[in-house]
Motif scaffolding. Structure first.
Motif, short mmCIF file in Angstrom:
data_model
loop_
_atom_site.label_atom_id
_atom_site.label_comp_id
_atom_site.label_asym_id
_atom_site.label_seq_id
_atom_site.Cartn_x
_atom_site.Cartn_y
_atom_site.Cartn_z
N LEU A 1 10.29 2.23 -9.31
CA LEU A 1 10.40 2.35 -7.86
C LEU A 1 9.21 3.17 -7.36
O LEU A 1 8.96 4.27 -7.84
N ILE A 2 8.51 2.61 -6.40
CA ILE A 2 7.38 3.33 -5.80
C ILE A 2 7.88 3.98 -4.51
O ILE A 2 8.62 3.36 -3.74
N ALA A 3 7.46 5.22 -4.28
CA ALA A 3 7.90 5.92 -3.06
C ALA A 3 7.37 5.21 -1.82
O ALA A 3 6.26 4.66 -1.82
N THR A 4 8.17 5.23 -0.77
CA THR A 4 7.77 4.56 0.48
C THR A 4 6.41 5.05 0.96
O THR A 4 5.55 4.25 1.33
N GLU A 5 6.20 6.35 0.91
CA GLU A 5 4.92 6.89 1.42
C GLU A 5 3.73 6.39 0.60
O GLU A 5 2.64 6.20 1.13
N ASP A 6 3.96 6.15 -0.69
CA ASP A 6 2.88 5.61 -1.52
C ASP A 6 2.61 4.14 -1.19
O ASP A 6 1.46 3.70 -1.17
N LYS A 7 3.67 3.39 -0.94
CA LYS A 7 3.47 2.00 -0.51
C LYS A 7 2.69 1.95 0.79
O LYS A 7 1.77 1.14 0.95
N VAL A 8 3.07 2.83 1.73
CA VAL A 8 2.41 2.86 3.03
C VAL A 8 0.93 3.19 2.87
O VAL A 8 0.05 2.50 3.41
N GLU A 9 0.66 4.21 2.07
CA GLU A 9 -0.74 4.60 1.83
C GLU A 9 -1.51 3.45 1.16
O GLU A 9 -2.65 3.16 1.52
N TRP A 10 -0.85 2.81 0.22
CA TRP A 10 -1.51 1.69 -0.49
C TRP A 10 -1.83 0.54 0.46
O TRP A 10 -2.95 0.01 0.47
N ILE A 11 -0.85 0.18 1.28
CA ILE A 11 -1.08 -0.92 2.23
C ILE A 11 -2.17 -0.53 3.24
O ILE A 11 -3.02 -1.36 3.59
N ASN A 12 -2.20 0.72 3.64
CA ASN A 12 -3.28 1.17 4.52
C ASN A 12 -4.64 1.04 3.83
O ASN A 12 -5.63 0.64 4.46
N GLN A 13 -4.67 1.35 2.55
CA GLN A 13 -5.93 1.18 1.80
C GLN A 13 -6.30 -0.30 1.70
O GLN A 13 -7.47 -0.67 1.85
N LEU A 14 -5.30 -1.13 1.45
CA LEU A 14 -5.55 -2.58 1.38
C LEU A 14 -6.11 -3.10 2.71
O LEU A 14 -6.97 -3.98 2.74
N SER A 15 -5.62 -2.53 3.82
CA SER A 15 -6.08 -2.94 5.15
C SER A 15 -7.56 -2.62 5.35
O SER A 15 -8.21 -3.21 6.21
N ASP A 16 -8.07 -1.69 4.57
CA ASP A 16 -9.48 -1.30 4.69
C ASP A 16 -10.41 -2.08 3.75
O ASP A 16 -11.62 -1.82 3.72
N THR A 17 -9.87 -3.00 2.97
CA THR A 17 -10.71 -3.68 1.98
C THR A 17 -11.42 -4.91 2.54
O THR A 17 -12.29 -5.47 1.88
N GLY A 18 -10.99 -5.36 3.71
CA GLY A 18 -11.53 -6.61 4.24
C GLY A 18 -10.55 -7.77 4.09
O GLY A 18 -10.83 -8.88 4.56
N LEU A 19 -9.41 -7.53 3.44
CA LEU A 19 -8.37 -8.56 3.38
C LEU A 19 -7.90 -8.91 4.79
O LEU A 19 -7.78 -8.02 5.64
N SER A 20 -7.57 -10.16 5.03
CA SER A 20 -7.09 -10.55 6.36
C SER A 20 -5.59 -10.82 6.36
O SER A 20 -5.01 -11.13 7.41
N TYR A 21 -4.97 -10.72 5.19
CA TYR A 21 -3.54 -11.08 5.08
C TYR A 21 -2.90 -10.22 4.01
O TYR A 21 -3.38 -10.17 2.88
N ILE A 22 -1.81 -9.56 4.34
CA ILE A 22 -1.07 -8.76 3.36
C ILE A 22 0.42 -9.02 3.53
O ILE A 22 0.97 -8.85 4.62
N GLU A 23 1.05 -9.44 2.44
CA GLU A 23 2.51 -9.57 2.46
C GLU A 23 3.06 -8.22 2.03
O GLU A 23 2.89 -7.81 0.88
N ILE A 24 3.67 -7.52 2.96
CA ILE A 24 3.94 -6.10 2.74
C ILE A 24 5.26 -5.81 2.06
O ILE A 24 5.43 -4.78 1.43
N SER A 25 6.26 -6.70 2.21
CA SER A 25 7.55 -6.42 1.57
C SER A 25 8.46 -7.65 1.69
O SER A 25 8.00 -8.75 2.03
N SER A 26 9.73 -7.42 1.39
CA SER A 26 10.71 -8.51 1.41
C SER A 26 11.98 -8.02 2.06
O SER A 26 12.42 -6.89 1.81
N PHE A 27 12.60 -8.88 2.87
CA PHE A 27 13.88 -8.54 3.48
C PHE A 27 15.04 -9.22 2.77
O PHE A 27 16.10 -9.46 3.36
N VAL A 28 14.81 -9.52 1.50
CA VAL A 28 15.92 -9.90 0.64
C VAL A 28 16.83 -8.67 0.51
O VAL A 28 16.34 -7.53 0.56
N HIS A 29 18.13 -8.87 0.37
CA HIS A 29 19.07 -7.74 0.31
C HIS A 29 18.69 -6.78 -0.83
O HIS A 29 18.42 -7.21 -1.94
N PRO A 30 18.68 -5.46 -0.54
CA PRO A 30 18.29 -4.46 -1.55
C PRO A 30 19.13 -4.51 -2.81
O PRO A 30 18.70 -4.03 -3.86
#
Lengths: 299, 299
Positions: free
Chosen positions: A24-53
């Motif tokens: 399990l990755i901490a939420t804040e680490d996922k957020v930081e990671w996705i923010n870093q991904l947003s800075d790479t030049g990627l134009s599309y990021i699938e950030i998570s899933s709303f499948v039941h936990p």
């Protein structure tokens, strides 16, 4: 070599990668990671899933992740949605795009979604309709197209009929999945030729797994057929749920290495991508399996 | 897809694989392993190296291995030979074929052989002449063709001049090496087009490393250009001497998976190959890095 000049890479690591990691990755680490991904030049990021936990506890914080990330306006932030309940949460999270999913294999679909293929259609139709009404674009994954862990070979005609139904619902793009990484270039050529004869070429994306080392050869075949959209997960995150120790998703960094070398533009900065991969690796109890991460800076 | 119907796979694991493993394998285990490889349908096995044991202690038992293996008459058993002294021992071992080697990069050649490229030619010439006089066929490896760990890009014109000299000496086949696994399909197409414009198509073989995951994509490109001879090492044995943890030689089992799927004949039996890979793995302190060995029997 007849290949496109430009390719779109869709990063699915935060969803397809993390959902197959035990840790399990901490939420804040996922957020930081996705923010870093947003800075790479990627134009599309699938950030998570709303499948039941209950089914995917690793992504139980989807709503928090979606709310906390810093969004950039030229990036599409997508999330996986299995049904109307998931859609409700995805709309609350205000993601840009909804991904739906089903399998080309009856058995895999049943084991994965607990519904027959026929029973799955109305559920997805409700999601597509509801999502589009709220101005969201909808993309579909069709999995096990090149082979199923339960049924083996999947007849392409069955797959095409399922894909037709998905397009009729109003999806704008279909991501063709080699879920267990069994495809080879000859098969890819055969399947994709049928696919592009049936559907709009630019409404099709490829989602390869590298379980048997053929992912980049399959990408090459798709490029030679003119396909320009590829899913991948940074660092090869995710592994293979069917085989301990085996690799799963094609790694974004491995894909980028080949595309860069082939002079195909992606807009992605290699060094920033490496930085983001190192970050998420530092939050995990293992080294990421991609070739680039295994080499590191040593050559 | 325009690809050959049949391909020759040259197994280099007992030499190129084991020479890059730290572990010392017992002579009797090497012998048993090569005997198992002889039963897989392979037509070519490079069994060892007659480089001085001071440099490669892992293969210091080359003479014993050559004498103790059970030879099958339709298989070529080859060994690497660096100079006249090595040739003497290879002739005593009575291998069927001699492999010579040098680098396309001046710096890599110097570091690897301790001679300039120009100084290397007469040494190799003596080996080729001496070997052929004794009825041995001679094959040459040219390494770092697609990139050098010290010099980076290697100009193809320099490489072609070196290869010409090697053919003039009397080699029947040249194995074009991506020693550090940096090649991509576009580069492979460019280099191989020049190669086949200059030399006989069927006198050229490819020796890819999978360090960056591109080996099978590069094989695919070579297949599409009509090349039919590929070197590989079972299980991906050998690793990468320049990067701890990274993979080295293209794995024979990964190559076979793709070729089988593409309906290209190799004459190799998958199950027997898996058996031989499991055997050598059981004699080592690690699991073999090939995708097929990582998956095992689980899917």
């Amino acid at each position: 070599m007849h290949i496109p000049k430009q390719v779109t890479v869709k990063e699915v690591g935060p969803r397809d990668g993390l959902q197959n990691e035990k840790e399990l990755i901490a939420t804040e680490d996922k957020v930081e990671w996705i923010n870093q991904l947003s800075d790479t030049g990627l134009s599309y990021i699938e950030i998570s899933s709303f499948v039941h936990p209950k089914w995917i506890p690793q992504l139980g914080d989807a709503l928090d992740v979606a709310k906390q990330i810093k969004r950039q306006k030229d990036i599409t932030y997508a999330a996986l949605v299995p049904n109307a309940k998931g859609l409700e949460r995805a709309l609350e999270a205000d993601v840009d795009e909804i991904s739906i999913f089903m399998s080309a294999s009856e058995t895999h679909n049943k084991k994965n979604i607990n519904k027959t293929i026929e029973e799955t259609f109305p559920v997805l139709e409700e999601v597509v309709k509801g999502g589009r009404q709220e101005g969201k674009s909808v993309r579909a994954y069709i999995s096990t197209v090149f082979g199923c862990p339960y049924e083996g070979h999947i007849p392409i005609d069955n797959t095409l009929r399922i894909c037709e139904r998905l397009f009729e619902m109003g999806i704008y793009e279909l991501s063709i999945g080699d879920t267990i990484g069994v495809a080879n270039p000859l098969q890819v050529e055969r399947v994709l030729t049928r696919m592009k004869d049936t559907f709009e070429h630019d409404s099709l994306a490829l989602h390869f797994h590298d379980t048997r080392g053929t992912a980049l050869a399959n990408v090459l075949t798709a490029l030679q057929l003119g396909f320009t959209t590829f899913d991948s997960a940074l660092g090869g995150l995710g592994g293979c749920p069917y085989a301990q120790g085996a690799t799963g998703n094609l790694a974004t960094d491995d894909l980028l290495y080949m595309l860069d070398g082939m002079e195909i533009e992606t807009g992605i900065h290699k060094d920033k991508l490496y930085h983001a991969a190192s970050f998420i690796q530092s939050k995990m109890d293992k080294s990421l399996p991609s070739h680039q991460m295994q080499i590191g800076d040593s050559i």
